[in-house]
Design an enzyme around this catalytic site. Structure first.
Site, PDB file in Angstrom:
ATOM      1  CD  GLU A 122      46.922 -27.075 -49.676  1.00 58.59           C
ATOM      2  OE1 GLU A 122      46.737 -27.641 -50.747  1.00 58.59           O
ATOM      3  OE2 GLU A 122      46.585 -27.557 -48.582  1.00 58.59           O
TER       4      GLU A 122
ATOM      5  CG  ASN B 281      45.666 -34.639 -49.493  1.00 53.41           C
ATOM      6  OD1 ASN B 281      45.475 -35.800 -49.114  1.00 53.41           O
ATOM      7  ND2 ASN B 281      45.528 -33.589 -48.700  1.00 53.41           N
TER       8      ASN B 281
ATOM      9  CG  HIS C 230      46.368 -30.817 -45.389  1.00 53.25           C
ATOM     10  ND1 HIS C 230      45.029 -30.498 -45.226  1.00 53.25           N
ATOM     11  CD2 HIS C 230      46.626 -30.710 -46.714  1.00 53.25           C
ATOM     12  CE1 HIS C 230      44.510 -30.243 -46.424  1.00 53.25           C
ATOM     13  NE2 HIS C 230      45.448 -30.364 -47.341  1.00 53.25           N
TER      14      HIS C 230
HETATM   15  O1  G3P Z   1      45.924 -30.867 -50.018  1.00 53.05           O
HETATM   16  C1  G3P Z   1      45.318 -30.286 -51.108  1.00 53.05           C
HETATM   17  C2  G3P Z   1      44.172 -29.465 -50.742  1.00 53.05           C
HETATM   18  O2  G3P Z   1      43.962 -29.101 -49.454  1.00 53.05           O
HETATM   19  C3  G3P Z   1      43.539 -28.658 -51.785  1.00 53.05           C
HETATM   20  O3  G3P Z   1      42.319 -29.252 -51.974  1.00 53.05           O
HETATM   21  O4  G3P Z   1      40.362 -29.889 -53.236  1.00 53.05           O
HETATM   22  O5  G3P Z   1      41.101 -27.516 -53.207  1.00 53.05           O
HETATM   23  O6  G3P Z   1      42.427 -29.196 -54.461  1.00 53.05           O
HETATM   24  P1  G3P Z   1      41.500 -28.943 -53.302  1.00 53.05           P
END
Ligand code: G3P
Length: 222
Positions: free
Chosen positions: A141, A9, A93
């Site tokens: 996440e 992303n 998201h």
């Molecule tokens: O969409 C991926 C994201 O929210 C995770 O971000 O920077 O922790 O890999 P990051």
């Protein structure tokens, strides 16, 4: 298991915009071909068409609105991103949260246009709810780990295991991604060993001095 999926992303990072975005798409294409792992990118709308046209990588929108084409200023439709070459879209998201009704409307719009849908979630309960809607993927996440470099695979493996179990209980056809702080091959290996089908990540690749090297590390234990 089918081939794992890695989605990068690009968010609204300066390091992932314009010419710098094309560098990441080129790296995704190169490492995807070398490794046989499917590496997709989710660029800003402003870069999406170019990426889909010039690179042999799956391109995802970062969001779509659940509206029909028409009088909607400042919205983006499934038809528009599909027409620009996206094959899928993120929905809900953590940095673009929606209501449940909006998630459902965005998912219907994705269906209408044949876009693969990745619904992002923040805990086990929302993961189960998202799975009940029947997208191709849910992506769990934990928001507190996003962008920290602290990997969900190591800091909170329980949320991954419990999400995988919850999704299997609700709709085993739905595949599971995880993300937040993922930056190494070991993080990806752990995520897959915990039952996921791949990872969604951003800063580990977008902010890397050498995105191709970062991607090679990510696929190194697959
Ligand atoms: O969409 C991926 C994201 O929210 C995770 O971000 O920077 O922790 O890999 P990051």
């Amino acid at each position: 298991m089918a081939r794992p999926l890695i989605i990068v992303n690009l968010k609204a990072y300066a390091e992932g915009t314009g010419e710098k975005a094309t560098r990441i798409a080129a790296a995704a294409e190169e490492v995807g071909k070398e490794s046989g792992v499917v590496i997709g990118v989710a660029p800003a709308y402003t870069d999406l068409g170019l990426m889909a046209r010039d690179y042999d990588v799956p391109v995802y929108a970062q969001h779509i609105d659940g509206v029909m084409p028409g009088a909607h200023t400042g919205h983006v439709t499934a038809e528009q991103v599909r027409g620009a070459g996206a094959m899928g879209t993120l929905i809900n998201h953590s940095e673009r949260r929606l209501t449940l009704a909006e998630i459902e409307a965005s998912l219907s719009a994705a269906r209408r246009c044949g876009l693969e849908a990745v619904i992002c979630t923040n805990n086990v309960a929302t993961t189960a709810a998202a799975a009940a809607l029947g997208p191709e993927y849910v992506a769990i996440e934990p928001p507190e780990l996003i962008g920290t470099g602290v990997s969900v695979s190591k800091a909170d493996p329980g949320i991954i295991e419990n999400s995988v179990e919850a999704v299997r209980g609700v709709n085993p056809e739905v595949k599971v991604l995880t993300g937040a702080g993922i930056s190494t091959g070991e993080c990806v290996r752990i995520a897959l060993d915990l039952g996921t089908d791949g990872v969604l990540l951003a800063s580990g690749v977008v902010k890397a001095a050498d995105p191709a090297a970062a991607l090679r590390d990510l696929v190194s234990l697959l």
